[in-house]
Design a protein around this motif. Structure first.
Motif, PDB file in Angstrom:
ATOM      1  N   VAL A  18      39.552  43.514  36.404  1.00 30.78           N
ATOM      2  CA  VAL A  18      40.162  43.317  37.723  1.00 30.78           C
ATOM      3  C   VAL A  18      40.938  44.433  38.068  1.00 30.78           C
ATOM      4  CG1 VAL A  18      41.619  41.845  39.432  1.00 30.78           C
ATOM      5  CG2 VAL A  18      40.545  40.648  37.445  1.00 30.78           C
ATOM      6  N   ASP A  19      40.610  45.077  39.155  1.00 27.17           N
ATOM      7  CA  ASP A  19      41.470  46.528  39.605  1.00 27.17           C
ATOM      8  C   ASP A  19      42.020  45.840  40.892  1.00 27.17           C
ATOM      9  OD1 ASP A  19      41.998  49.430  39.526  1.00 27.17           O
ATOM     10  OD2 ASP A  19      41.059  49.189  41.586  1.00 27.17           O
ATOM     11  N   VAL A  20      43.373  45.779  40.928  1.00 20.84           N
ATOM     12  CA  VAL A  20      44.130  45.247  41.971  1.00 20.84           C
ATOM     13  C   VAL A  20      44.651  46.495  43.159  1.00 20.84           C
ATOM     14  CG1 VAL A  20      46.083  44.017  42.850  1.00 20.84           C
ATOM     15  CG2 VAL A  20      44.894  43.526  40.691  1.00 20.84           C
ATOM     16  N   VAL A  25      40.399  44.142  45.825  1.00 24.44           N
ATOM     17  CA  VAL A  25      40.595  44.025  44.565  1.00 24.44           C
ATOM     18  C   VAL A  25      39.073  44.122  44.039  1.00 24.44           C
ATOM     19  CG1 VAL A  25      40.885  42.222  42.990  1.00 24.44           C
ATOM     20  CG2 VAL A  25      42.476  42.588  44.957  1.00 24.44           C
ATOM     21  N   VAL A  70      43.358  42.642  33.806  1.00 26.29           N
ATOM     22  CA  VAL A  70      43.980  43.190  34.939  1.00 26.29           C
ATOM     23  C   VAL A  70      44.490  44.524  34.703  1.00 26.29           C
ATOM     24  CG1 VAL A  70      45.654  42.885  36.908  1.00 26.29           C
ATOM     25  CG2 VAL A  70      44.414  40.775  35.922  1.00 26.29           C
ATOM     26  N   ALA A  87      50.487  44.538  40.050  1.00 28.97           N
ATOM     27  CA  ALA A  87      49.376  44.053  39.321  1.00 28.97           C
ATOM     28  C   ALA A  87      49.923  42.916  38.475  1.00 28.97           C
ATOM     29  CB  ALA A  87      48.945  45.311  38.340  1.00 28.97           C
ATOM     30  N   TYR A  90      50.158  39.764  40.606  1.00 30.25           N
ATOM     31  CA  TYR A  90      48.460  39.528  40.937  1.00 30.25           C
ATOM     32  C   TYR A  90      48.280  38.507  39.768  1.00 30.25           C
ATOM     33  CZ  TYR A  90      43.817  39.522  42.890  1.00 30.25           C
ATOM     34  OH  TYR A  90      42.846  38.952  43.358  1.00 30.25           O
ATOM     35  N   ALA A  91      48.448  39.165  38.580  1.00 25.36           N
ATOM     36  CA  ALA A  91      48.231  38.221  37.327  1.00 25.36           C
ATOM     37  C   ALA A  91      48.692  36.922  37.267  1.00 25.36           C
ATOM     38  CB  ALA A  91      48.214  39.311  36.155  1.00 25.36           C
ATOM     39  N   VAL A 107      45.074  35.577  30.486  1.00 25.28           N
ATOM     40  CA  VAL A 107      44.956  36.685  31.514  1.00 25.28           C
ATOM     41  C   VAL A 107      45.892  38.018  31.071  1.00 25.28           C
ATOM     42  CG1 VAL A 107      45.643  37.796  33.878  1.00 25.28           C
ATOM     43  CG2 VAL A 107      44.482  35.232  33.711  1.00 25.28           C
ATOM     44  N   ALA A 142      37.230  48.594  38.223  1.00 23.45           N
ATOM     45  CA  ALA A 142      37.488  47.462  37.531  1.00 23.45           C
ATOM     46  C   ALA A 142      36.444  47.454  36.089  1.00 23.45           C
ATOM     47  CB  ALA A 142      37.134  46.123  38.253  1.00 23.45           C
TER      48      ALA A 142
END
Length: 204
Positions: A18-20, A25, A70, A87, A90-91, A107, A142
């Motif tokens: 995952v690239d926030v 995203v 992430v 980030a 978000y995680a 995660v 990502a």
């Protein structure tokens, strides 16, 4: 919190990267053998309702993901600023949504210092115009995050990154344990089928 290194102590199976970002995203997936990470999709970030976080959690359950990485943005000096805090938050939100979905998929935060730069370069080398980059650059970034993570797992023989924890309510027994959710096999196969045959730009 970083898990102690134990040889072979990392899960095998489908994993997500995952690239926030503040606007988008990016999401990537790897095969069950952890060989190749491929771009999957881009989600519109909704910081008010966190609908993107819910979609990502549902996707992880449908794919039967065993781990989610992430990207943690750091400066070249290894420092963490606002983007790194974003980030991390978000995680934590993702863990909450996974919990609501009946999943305890771990995660982990992994260094993504140059993922976006590399993604733009790969897209440029693939002949894509700069105007079209933003449509896919987040999911390509990502994929770079996920590829780095799975490569490091194999090289070190142990898990990588820092596992994120969140304050969650206990399960029905009061112990915090929850039954693993049933995997929607049809959906998982359909999504994975879409990624078959994909090569990251610049990799032929």
């Amino acid at each position: 919190m970083t898990d102690s290194a134990v040889p072979g102590a990392y899960p095998q199976g489908v994993k997500l990267g995952v690239d926030v970002g503040t606007v988008r995203v990016g999401v990537a997936v790897c095969d069950r053998d952890g060989i190749l990470a491929t771009p999957l999709r881009t989600l519109d970030r909704n910081a008010k309702k966190n609908t993107d976080v819910a979609i990502l959690a549902k996707l992880a359950v449908e794919l039967g993901a065993v781990e989610i990485f992430v990207g943690l943005p750091r400066t070249m000096k290894g420092e963490e600023h606002a983007s790194a805090r974003m980030a991390t938050e978000y995680a934590k939100l993702l863990i909450g949504k996974l919990f609501e979905a009946g999943s305890e998929v771990p995660v982990r935060l992994v260094d993504e210092r140059l993922s976006s730069v590399t993604a733009h370069r790969n897209l440029h080398q693939a002949g894509m115009s700069s105007r079209d980059h933003r449509k896919v650059v987040d999911q390509v970034a990502a994929a770079g995050i996920l590829q780095h993570a799975i490569d490091m797992q194999k090289a070190r023989g142990t898990d990588v990154g820092s596992r994120v924890s969140a304050d969650l309510p206990p399960g029905p027994t009061g112990s915090g344990d929850r039954a693993a959710p049933a995997v929607n096999t049809h959906s998982a196969q359909r999504i994975l089928h879409k990624t078959e045959g994909y090569s990251e730009p610049g990799q032929q």
